[in-house]
Design an enzyme around this catalytic site. Structure first.
Site, mmCIF file in Angstrom:
data_model
loop_
_atom_site.group_PDB
_atom_site.id
_atom_site.type_symbol
_atom_site.label_atom_id
_atom_site.label_comp_id
_atom_site.label_asym_id
_atom_site.label_seq_id
_atom_site.Cartn_x
_atom_site.Cartn_y
_atom_site.Cartn_z
ATOM 1 N N SER A 1 -7.847 -17.435 -2.959
ATOM 2 C CA SER A 1 -6.604 -17.324 -3.721
ATOM 3 C C SER A 1 -6.559 -15.945 -4.353
ATOM 4 O O SER A 1 -7.601 -15.356 -4.659
ATOM 5 C CB SER A 1 -6.543 -18.391 -4.821
ATOM 6 O OG SER A 1 -5.485 -18.133 -5.733
ATOM 7 N N TYR B 1 -10.835 -22.921 -11.479
ATOM 8 C CA TYR B 1 -10.154 -22.518 -10.242
ATOM 9 C C TYR B 1 -10.400 -21.041 -9.958
ATOM 10 O O TYR B 1 -10.787 -20.667 -8.849
ATOM 11 C CB TYR B 1 -8.655 -22.799 -10.374
ATOM 12 C CG TYR B 1 -7.873 -22.522 -9.109
ATOM 13 C CD1 TYR B 1 -7.812 -23.472 -8.091
ATOM 14 C CD2 TYR B 1 -7.194 -21.320 -8.928
ATOM 15 C CE1 TYR B 1 -7.098 -23.230 -6.931
ATOM 16 C CE2 TYR B 1 -6.473 -21.076 -7.777
ATOM 17 C CZ TYR B 1 -6.431 -22.026 -6.777
ATOM 18 O OH TYR B 1 -5.728 -21.777 -5.622
#
Length: 258
Positions: free
Chosen positions: A148, A162
């Site tokens: 990401s 995350y």
């Protein structure tokens, strides 16, 4: 040259394939001739997606909780009963958790880490025999890890696990790539920006938040299925046979802006 992006006849496994970019990549592979196994934890959603994707090619659903090594082993065993090799493994299964730093729970941290980073290592480990059986010097087997842009920059949101896990995906990709390349297995990653998915639904379902997010993207739009599928096809095909250990940022220029 005409066959550079051809994946016809290849066997692919897409984790987290029941929705979002996992389903988008699975469709791209199917439409270009691959046989695709998709896996996810929620059985009904997974089977419904496999039925939907089957209009584009042969799509097989095998439920698995990728946060569990035992479940990963069962998945590999189920696929080994049907296939003697796997050409493409896309480690896409992911989770997120947002909470203020003062109250961020251990359970949330562990859930995100187990799915986002632990599962990538152990899925790659357990699929090794099938991957080794697929690759050769001209066209190696492929492992594609989904990172990401939030593993590269601070998202500004309290998604600590995350961000940390996706940063780990990028570094693990480099490490695995150098170790597995001698076995004719190429390992690379994709770092997506904003794509419509379950993970981003709080943004894409809110008009004001969507407008704000789009304003940060130089290309002026969110990612589309064609964007992620095209990048996955590139990393899965002969076209990328000499690309090893890299993370392709796929964000419309978001993290490159001043």
């Amino acid at each position: 040259m005409k066959a550079l992006f051809d994946v016809s006849g290849k066997v692919a496994v897409v984790t987290g394939g029941s929705s979002g970019i996992g389903a988008m990549m699975a469709r791209g592979l199917l439409e270009n001739g691959a046989r695709v196994y998709i896996t996810a934890r929620k059985v009904e959603r997974l089977e419904a997606m496999a039925e939907e994707l089957s209009q584009y090619g042969e799509c097989i659903a095998i439920p698995a909780d990728m946060s569990s090594v035992d479940a990963i082993e069962e998945l590999v065993s189920a696929i080994s009963a049907k296939e003697d090799h796997v050409d493409i493994l896309i480690n896409n299964a992911g989770a997120n958790w947002a909470a203020p730093i003062e109250t961020f729970p251990e359970g949330g941290w562990d859930k995100v880490m187990d799915i986002n980073i632990k599962s990538i290592f152990f899925a790659t480990q357990k699929f090794l025999p099938l991957l080794k059986a697929a690759g050769d010097a001209e066209d190696p087997a492929r492992v594609i890890n989904i990172a990401s842009i939030n593993g590269i920059r601070n998202s500004g949101m309290p998604t600590y696990a995350y961000s940390a896990s996706k940063s780990g995906v990028i570094h693990l990709t480099e490490h695995l790539a150098t170790d597995l390349s001698p076995y004719y297995i190429n390992v690379n990653a994709i770092a997506p920006g904003l794509f419509p998915s379950n993970m981003t639904k709080q943004i894409v379902e809110n008009e004001e938040m969507t407008k704000m997010a789009i304003s940060q993207i130089p290309r002026g739009r969110a990612g589309t299925p064609e964007d992620i599928a095209g990048t996955a096809l590139y990393l899965s095909s002969r076209a990328s046979a000499w690309v090893v250990g890299h993370t392709i940022v796929l964000d419309g220029g978001m993290i490159s802006r001043p």
